[in-house]
Motif scaffolding. Sequence first.
Motif, mmCIF file in Angstrom:
data_model
loop_
_atom_site.group_PDB
_atom_site.id
_atom_site.type_symbol
_atom_site.label_atom_id
_atom_site.label_comp_id
_atom_site.label_asym_id
_atom_site.label_seq_id
_atom_site.Cartn_x
_atom_site.Cartn_y
_atom_site.Cartn_z
ATOM 1 N N ALA A 230 32.263 8.439 14.309
ATOM 2 C CA ALA A 230 30.812 8.280 14.236
ATOM 3 C C ALA A 230 30.446 6.862 13.804
ATOM 4 C CB ALA A 230 30.214 9.308 13.277
ATOM 5 N N SER A 231 31.244 6.267 12.933
ATOM 6 C CA SER A 231 30.987 4.895 12.483
ATOM 7 C C SER A 231 31.169 3.903 13.623
ATOM 8 C CB SER A 231 31.908 4.546 11.319
ATOM 9 O OG SER A 231 31.685 5.410 10.235
ATOM 10 N N VAL A 232 32.195 4.103 14.433
ATOM 11 C CA VAL A 232 32.396 3.257 15.612
ATOM 12 C C VAL A 232 31.215 3.418 16.572
ATOM 13 C CG1 VAL A 232 33.815 2.907 17.677
ATOM 14 C CG2 VAL A 232 34.903 3.160 15.443
ATOM 15 N N ALA A 233 30.812 4.661 16.793
ATOM 16 C CA ALA A 233 29.674 4.916 17.687
ATOM 17 C C ALA A 233 28.411 4.245 17.161
ATOM 18 C CB ALA A 233 29.461 6.418 17.845
ATOM 19 N N TYR A 234 28.195 4.319 15.845
ATOM 20 C CA TYR A 234 27.030 3.676 15.244
ATOM 21 C C TYR A 234 27.076 2.163 15.480
ATOM 22 C CZ TYR A 234 23.590 2.221 11.784
ATOM 23 O OH TYR A 234 22.497 1.647 11.172
ATOM 24 N N GLY A 235 28.257 1.549 15.317
ATOM 25 C CA GLY A 235 28.398 0.120 15.585
ATOM 26 C C GLY A 235 28.045 -0.231 17.020
ATOM 27 N N ILE A 236 28.416 0.629 17.944
ATOM 28 C CA ILE A 236 28.079 0.391 19.359
ATOM 29 C C ILE A 236 26.575 0.548 19.584
ATOM 30 C CG2 ILE A 236 28.407 1.282 21.704
ATOM 31 C CD1 ILE A 236 31.348 1.888 20.829
ATOM 32 N N VAL A 237 25.972 1.520 18.923
ATOM 33 C CA VAL A 237 24.513 1.696 19.030
ATOM 34 C C VAL A 237 23.787 0.461 18.474
ATOM 35 C CG1 VAL A 237 22.538 3.041 18.192
ATOM 36 C CG2 VAL A 237 24.573 4.215 19.057
ATOM 37 N N VAL A 238 24.247 -0.041 17.334
ATOM 38 C CA VAL A 238 23.628 -1.247 16.760
ATOM 39 C C VAL A 238 23.812 -2.431 17.712
ATOM 40 C CG1 VAL A 238 23.666 -2.867 14.808
ATOM 41 C CG2 VAL A 238 23.896 -0.421 14.390
ATOM 42 N N ARG A 239 24.965 -2.483 18.359
ATOM 43 C CA ARG A 239 25.181 -3.533 19.363
ATOM 44 C C ARG A 239 24.216 -3.357 20.536
ATOM 45 N NH1 ARG A 239 30.376 -4.525 23.267
ATOM 46 N NH2 ARG A 239 29.948 -6.705 23.710
ATOM 47 N N ASN A 240 24.039 -2.121 20.988
ATOM 48 C CA ASN A 240 23.106 -1.849 22.087
ATOM 49 C C ASN A 240 21.666 -2.173 21.707
ATOM 50 O OD1 ASN A 240 25.254 -1.007 23.631
ATOM 51 N ND2 ASN A 240 24.887 1.169 23.291
ATOM 52 N N ALA A 241 21.366 -2.090 20.411
ATOM 53 C CA ALA A 241 20.029 -2.468 19.928
ATOM 54 C C ALA A 241 19.894 -3.986 19.817
ATOM 55 C CB ALA A 241 19.760 -1.817 18.572
ATOM 56 N N ASP A 242 20.960 -4.702 20.138
ATOM 57 C CA ASP A 242 21.000 -6.164 20.141
ATOM 58 C C ASP A 242 20.822 -6.766 18.746
ATOM 59 O OD1 ASP A 242 21.568 -8.387 21.726
ATOM 60 O OD2 ASP A 242 19.446 -8.913 21.927
ATOM 61 N N LEU A 243 21.365 -6.044 17.737
ATOM 62 C CA LEU A 243 21.306 -6.526 16.362
ATOM 63 C C LEU A 243 22.669 -6.983 15.851
ATOM 64 C CD1 LEU A 243 19.006 -3.785 14.844
ATOM 65 C CD2 LEU A 243 18.427 -6.185 15.234
ATOM 66 N N TYR A 244 23.682 -6.767 16.655
ATOM 67 C CA TYR A 244 25.053 -6.953 16.195
ATOM 68 C C TYR A 244 25.911 -7.167 17.424
ATOM 69 C CZ TYR A 244 29.482 -4.841 14.376
ATOM 70 O OH TYR A 244 30.767 -4.561 14.017
ATOM 71 N N ASP A 245 26.947 -7.952 17.274
ATOM 72 C CA ASP A 245 27.890 -8.112 18.385
ATOM 73 C C ASP A 245 29.275 -8.366 17.803
ATOM 74 O OD1 ASP A 245 28.716 -8.086 21.004
ATOM 75 O OD2 ASP A 245 27.527 -9.811 21.617
ATOM 76 N N PHE A 246 30.275 -8.258 18.653
ATOM 77 C CA PHE A 246 31.660 -8.381 18.214
ATOM 78 C C PHE A 246 32.507 -8.819 19.391
ATOM 79 C CE2 PHE A 246 30.365 -3.967 18.865
ATOM 80 C CZ PHE A 246 31.113 -3.612 19.969
ATOM 81 N N LEU A 247 33.681 -9.325 19.091
ATOM 82 C CA LEU A 247 34.633 -9.680 20.137
ATOM 83 C C LEU A 247 35.069 -8.395 20.835
ATOM 84 C CD1 LEU A 247 36.786 -12.368 18.279
ATOM 85 C CD2 LEU A 247 34.883 -12.729 19.870
ATOM 86 N N ALA A 248 35.250 -8.463 22.134
ATOM 87 C CA ALA A 248 35.494 -7.263 22.949
ATOM 88 C C ALA A 248 36.701 -6.447 22.483
ATOM 89 C CB ALA A 248 35.666 -7.672 24.414
ATOM 90 N N TRP A 249 37.745 -7.082 22.013
ATOM 91 C CA TRP A 249 38.952 -6.356 21.619
ATOM 92 C C TRP A 249 38.789 -5.576 20.310
ATOM 93 C CZ3 TRP A 249 40.800 -7.508 16.851
ATOM 94 C CH2 TRP A 249 40.462 -8.748 16.313
ATOM 95 N N PHE A 250 37.751 -5.892 19.539
ATOM 96 C CA PHE A 250 37.589 -5.302 18.210
ATOM 97 C C PHE A 250 37.145 -3.837 18.249
ATOM 98 C CE2 PHE A 250 35.171 -4.990 14.094
ATOM 99 C CZ PHE A 250 36.282 -5.007 13.279
ATOM 100 N N TYR A 251 36.360 -3.483 19.230
ATOM 101 C CA TYR A 251 35.892 -2.097 19.372
ATOM 102 C C TYR A 251 36.528 -1.492 20.594
ATOM 103 C CZ TYR A 251 32.300 -1.643 15.782
ATOM 104 O OH TYR A 251 31.648 -1.495 14.598
ATOM 105 N N PRO A 252 36.977 -0.259 20.552
ATOM 106 C CA PRO A 252 36.829 0.686 19.452
ATOM 107 C C PRO A 252 38.047 0.809 18.539
ATOM 108 C CG PRO A 252 37.387 1.912 21.414
ATOM 109 C CD PRO A 252 37.332 0.451 21.799
#
Length: 158
Positions: free
Chosen positions: A106-128
């Motif tokens: 759920a925490s990983v999913a939340y991070g992806i949702v925050v990314r989809n909200a354009d508030l957060y981003d990460f290097l592609a290899w980091f998630y999931p």
Amino acid sequence: MNATLLFYPVYLLIAFTLTLIFIPQKDYKEYLIYGIIVGALGDVIMVGLVQNVLHIMWFKNMGIFDVLGQHALSPLSWLVTVMLFLRFLPSRKTFLYIYILTFSCASVAYGIVVRNADLYDFLAWFYPIPAYFIFVLWWSFAVWIFSKTSSLIPRGRP
């Protein structure tokens, strides 16, 4: 007003309300202390490490919530999330392991949702996968510290 600016305030309001509903008033202070230490402080430390030192992730589009390159409401969101997580710890070890693994998903999913909200981003290899293992460690640490130090857990549990 940009709708992405409302993401954290809405989450925080909902999660805070849930803490008021589900955490008994007599226990609230103790859960709050764990939320501050494991949740808020943990978030500041992890973001400092992963964003500022390793440059693997970063916040963006924070608007008025930008404090030293971190989202001001992120630690508060982690605070209430940890409170809720600890409140619902299962007493059986098998369920506890499943609970930690599921909460990590759920925490990983939340991070992806925050990314989809354009508030957060990460290097592609980091998630999931790498992020998932960090969350497993974080939630496991929360359970460990809570079980070793909290007066809310009868000895022998979990």
